[in-house]
Design a protein around this motif. Structure first.
Motif, PDB file in Angstrom:
ATOM      1  N   ALA A  46       0.852  -1.195   0.000  1.00 54.09           N
ATOM      2  CA  ALA A  46       0.000   0.000   0.000  1.00 54.09           C
ATOM      3  C   ALA A  46       0.879   1.233   0.000  1.00 54.09           C
ATOM      4  CB  ALA A  46      -0.922   0.004   1.212  1.00 54.09           C
ATOM      5  N   ARG A  47       0.391   2.272  -0.674  1.00 56.46           N
ATOM      6  CA  ARG A  47       1.097   3.540  -0.710  1.00 56.46           C
ATOM      7  C   ARG A  47       0.097   4.666  -0.495  1.00 56.46           C
ATOM      8  NH1 ARG A  47       6.197   2.473  -2.689  1.00 56.46           N
ATOM      9  NH2 ARG A  47       6.709   4.670  -2.925  1.00 56.46           N
ATOM     10  N   LEU A 101       3.948  -2.751  -8.284  1.00 60.02           N
ATOM     11  CA  LEU A 101       2.741  -2.244  -8.918  1.00 60.02           C
ATOM     12  C   LEU A 101       2.312  -0.921  -8.292  1.00 60.02           C
ATOM     13  CD1 LEU A 101       0.344  -2.462 -10.818  1.00 60.02           C
ATOM     14  CD2 LEU A 101      -0.782  -3.965  -9.146  1.00 60.02           C
ATOM     15  N   THR A 102       2.229  -0.868  -6.960  1.00 58.35           N
ATOM     16  CA  THR A 102       1.812   0.374  -6.310  1.00 58.35           C
ATOM     17  C   THR A 102       2.812   1.495  -6.572  1.00 58.35           C
ATOM     18  OG1 THR A 102       2.850  -0.326  -4.229  1.00 58.35           O
ATOM     19  CG2 THR A 102       0.498  -0.806  -4.510  1.00 58.35           C
ATOM     20  N   ALA A 103       4.113   1.160  -6.577  1.00 55.78           N
ATOM     21  CA  ALA A 103       5.125   2.185  -6.828  1.00 55.78           C
ATOM     22  C   ALA A 103       5.020   2.724  -8.253  1.00 55.78           C
ATOM     23  CB  ALA A 103       6.521   1.618  -6.580  1.00 55.78           C
ATOM     24  N   ALA A 104       4.756   1.845  -9.215  1.00 53.00           N
ATOM     25  CA  ALA A 104       4.651   2.277 -10.613  1.00 53.00           C
ATOM     26  C   ALA A 104       3.450   3.182 -10.819  1.00 53.00           C
ATOM     27  CB  ALA A 104       4.562   1.061 -11.524  1.00 53.00           C
ATOM     28  N   VAL A 105       2.331   2.837 -10.205  1.00 58.37           N
ATOM     29  CA  VAL A 105       1.133   3.669 -10.341  1.00 58.37           C
ATOM     30  C   VAL A 105       1.372   5.045  -9.733  1.00 58.37           C
ATOM     31  CG1 VAL A 105      -1.275   3.929  -9.645  1.00 58.37           C
ATOM     32  CG2 VAL A 105      -0.448   1.704 -10.446  1.00 58.37           C
ATOM     33  N   GLU A 106       1.914   5.075  -8.520  1.00 56.37           N
ATOM     34  CA  GLU A 106       2.179   6.360  -7.877  1.00 56.37           C
ATOM     35  C   GLU A 106       3.124   7.212  -8.712  1.00 56.37           C
ATOM     36  OE1 GLU A 106       3.515   7.940  -3.487  1.00 56.37           O
ATOM     37  OE2 GLU A 106       4.776   6.455  -4.472  1.00 56.37           O
ATOM     38  N   ALA A 107       4.205   6.615  -9.190  1.00 56.66           N
ATOM     39  CA  ALA A 107       5.207   7.373  -9.941  1.00 56.66           C
ATOM     40  C   ALA A 107       4.616   7.957 -11.221  1.00 56.66           C
ATOM     41  CB  ALA A 107       6.408   6.481 -10.265  1.00 56.66           C
ATOM     42  N   ILE A 134      -3.227   3.832  -2.672  1.00 54.26           N
ATOM     43  CA  ILE A 134      -3.145   2.709  -3.600  1.00 54.26           C
ATOM     44  C   ILE A 134      -2.865   1.445  -2.794  1.00 54.26           C
ATOM     45  CG2 ILE A 134      -2.059   1.830  -5.712  1.00 54.26           C
ATOM     46  CD1 ILE A 134      -0.799   4.690  -5.980  1.00 54.26           C
ATOM     47  N   LEU A 135      -3.570   0.367  -3.094  1.00 51.86           N
ATOM     48  CA  LEU A 135      -3.354  -0.902  -2.403  1.00 51.86           C
ATOM     49  C   LEU A 135      -3.425  -2.029  -3.422  1.00 51.86           C
ATOM     50  CD1 LEU A 135      -4.675  -1.940   1.049  1.00 51.86           C
ATOM     51  CD2 LEU A 135      -4.785  -3.556  -0.835  1.00 51.86           C
ATOM     52  N   ALA A 136      -2.428  -2.897  -3.406  1.00 51.45           N
ATOM     53  CA  ALA A 136      -2.393  -4.049  -4.301  1.00 51.45           C
ATOM     54  C   ALA A 136      -2.330  -5.325  -3.479  1.00 51.45           C
ATOM     55  CB  ALA A 136      -1.196  -3.969  -5.245  1.00 51.45           C
ATOM     56  N   LEU A 137      -3.054  -6.332  -3.962  1.00 46.61           N
ATOM     57  CA  LEU A 137      -3.105  -7.630  -3.286  1.00 46.61           C
ATOM     58  C   LEU A 137      -3.079  -8.698  -4.362  1.00 46.61           C
ATOM     59  CD1 LEU A 137      -5.530  -8.709  -0.472  1.00 46.61           C
ATOM     60  CD2 LEU A 137      -5.511  -9.967  -2.632  1.00 46.61           C
ATOM     61  N   GLY A 138      -2.202  -9.682  -4.217  1.00 44.21           N
ATOM     62  CA  GLY A 138      -2.136 -10.722  -5.228  1.00 44.21           C
ATOM     63  C   GLY A 138      -1.517 -12.004  -4.723  1.00 44.21           C
ATOM     64  N   LEU A 139      -1.497 -12.977  -5.606  1.00 38.00           N
ATOM     65  CA  LEU A 139      -0.856 -14.254  -5.319  1.00 38.00           C
ATOM     66  C   LEU A 139       0.448 -14.325  -6.113  1.00 38.00           C
ATOM     67  CD1 LEU A 139      -3.820 -16.801  -5.535  1.00 38.00           C
ATOM     68  CD2 LEU A 139      -2.915 -15.627  -3.519  1.00 38.00           C
ATOM     69  N   PRO A 140       1.552 -14.697  -5.472  1.00 34.30           N
ATOM     70  CA  PRO A 140       2.808 -14.858  -6.217  1.00 34.30           C
ATOM     71  C   PRO A 140       2.601 -15.819  -7.377  1.00 34.30           C
ATOM     72  CG  PRO A 140       3.214 -14.977  -3.863  1.00 34.30           C
ATOM     73  CD  PRO A 140       1.720 -14.975  -4.034  1.00 34.30           C
TER      74      PRO A 140
END
Length: 466
Positions: free
Chosen positions: A208-209, A394-400, A416-422
């Protein structure tokens, strides 16, 4: 001059060594004009130097003082700002500070207090008047002064104008201190409404960011939370409260507590957000505050993770499949706090290895460059084009990209919050247990939410039971 309390106030005002600024330049220009004086100065004074923060005057006297290095004109290159410092023995300001009172000298050559000072002997200051400038705690931090190259009597009108303008300078200093305290309070309050760390959940990638609007001096309504809901569950919420300030913070706090309490006895996101809707309508019936939110219930199942989503008027939740396909998921309900029936619907979601969910507030898609918004299409294109990523990337790319598009500080909060499965066992996870990323205003934020940190976790902690 050497009182440690006064010197602390001088350092605290933040003006020593700083560039000229229009609020102070305006006052010195006004003094020179109203008093028909060749020179007006605002000087900040510590125990070693007198630093000219602002000066106005373009006659022979001002020019002579500039050439002598007593001051430099507004707009000076910061590298040359040391030219605006003089030793205390070379200026008259210490007389005001030592006396803790105004001083007016009609003829510097004939006054025992001033006749041997370099300003009188070599720089042509024939008449001088100064008034203390105060910090917020009424400690003297400097002197507002006017000078003439001919002896002149200082009238009661002259003294009153000088006092008024010096008090205006003191008021500007006090206002800045008040704003600084308010900004720090806003940062602390905002940080208290965000989790300091995301939980560590084996087999789940979280990040999360958060970035506040502007300089972080206002408490706004973006929030998120990730918390255990039992041995087999996880609650994930991201929302946006309308408005700003203390009232928005109160609504955000109400949302946090109500959602956690409701999630302790229900696994239905629609039911949980429905209880929040009831709380908003019941506890603050006279308030026009409302909020949007997306809530995810995450469960362990034999086949992997079972997710259920409910959206209450919130921006679309994006599901990014491992192959890069991106699409919104969930049914768009109504905002919370306005309607008895918010038309909330639960939507089941299946996450496969490599899949990722992205939750975000409208500060992302409504970021502006002129009249153009960043928009949904740009966001989906970015998310789909990234290739295999961790939640943190993913969150860093969206923010940037959003900040780059907006060309500066955002006008609205960004969460921004991302949640996923490796994608496979052994895939590189986000750093487990790191603090939530974000900034609360320029400069260092409060410790729980520090700039440049990433949040997430794929390992460690206690595994929920199936």
């Amino acid at each position: 001059m050497v009182d440690p309390v006064r010197l602390a106030a001088v350092r605290g005002c933040g003006l020593l060594g700083s560039d000229p600024e229009e609020p102070f330049d305006r006052l010195t220009r006004l003094a020179a004009m109203m008093l028909d004086a060749p020179l007006a100065m605002l000087t900040v004074v510590d125990d070693r130097h007198a630093f000219v923060k602002s000066q106005a005057g373009a006659t022979t006297l001002a020019g002579a003082l500039s050439q002598a290095g007593v001051l430099s004109q507004a707009g000076v290159d910061p590298v040359a700002r040391t030219g605006r410092c003089r030793p205390l023995a070379a200026v008259l300001c210490p007389l005001v500070i030592d006396a803790a009172a105004p001083l007016a000298v009609s003829d510097t050559a004939g006054d025992a207090r001033t006749r041997d000072n370099p300003m009188a002997t070599t720089l042509g200051v024939a008449a001088w008047a100064g008034h203390p400038v105060f910090g917020p705690d009424r400690q003297i931090v400097g002197v507002f002064s006017i000078a003439d190259d001919h002896p002149r009597p200082w009238t009661d009108r002259d003294r009153t104008i000088l006092e008024t303008l010096s008090e205006a300078a003191s008021g500007e200093i006090a206002l800045r201190a008040t704003l600084a305290r308010a900004t720090e309070l806003a940062r602390t309050l905002q940080a208290s409404l965000l989790p300091p760390r995301l939980p560590e959940v084996p087999g789940l990638d979280l990040s999360a960011r958060y970035r506040p609007a502007g300089d972080g001096s206002q408490v706004l309504g973006d929030f998120f939370d990730v918390f255990d809901t039992g041995p087999a569950g996880l609650g994930v919420v991201l929302g946006d409260v309308a408005g700003k300030g203390v009232e928005a913070a109160r609504v955000t706090a109400l949302a946090h507590y109500t959602i956690r309490a409701a999630a302790s006895h229900s696994t239905s996101p629609a039911a949980i957000l429905g209880q929040l809707n009831t709380a908003l309508l019941t506890q603050r019936p006279d308030s026009e505050r409302f909020l949007t939110a997306a809530y995810l219930d995450v469960r362990n199942a034999r086949s992997g993770r079972r997710l259920t989503l409910c959206s209450a008027g919130h921006t679309p939740v994006l599901l990014r499949r491992a192959d890069g396909d991106v699409r919104p998921v969930g049914v768009h309900g109504l905002v919370l706090g306005l309607f008895d029936d918010a038309e909330l619907v639960d939507t089941p979601i299946r996450l496969d290895p490599g899949d990722m969910l992205l939750l975000y507030t409208d500060g992302v898609t409504e970021a502006r460059r002129g009249r153009e918004q960043y928009g949904d299409d740009r966001l989906r294109s970015l998310v789909g084009a990234l290739g295999p990523v961790t939640a943190a990337r993913l969150t860093a790319a969206v923010e940037a990209e959003v900040l780059d598009f907006a060309e500066g500080a955002p006008h609205d909060d960004i969460a921004i919050l991302a949640l996923g499965l490796p994608s496979a066992p052994g895939s590189p996870p986000a750093r487990p247990g790191a603090s939530v990323a974000g900034r609360v205003g320029p400069g260092p934020g409060p410790a729980p939410v520090g700039p440049g940190q990433e949040g997430g976790g794929c390992g460690g902690g206690s595994a929920p039971s199936s």
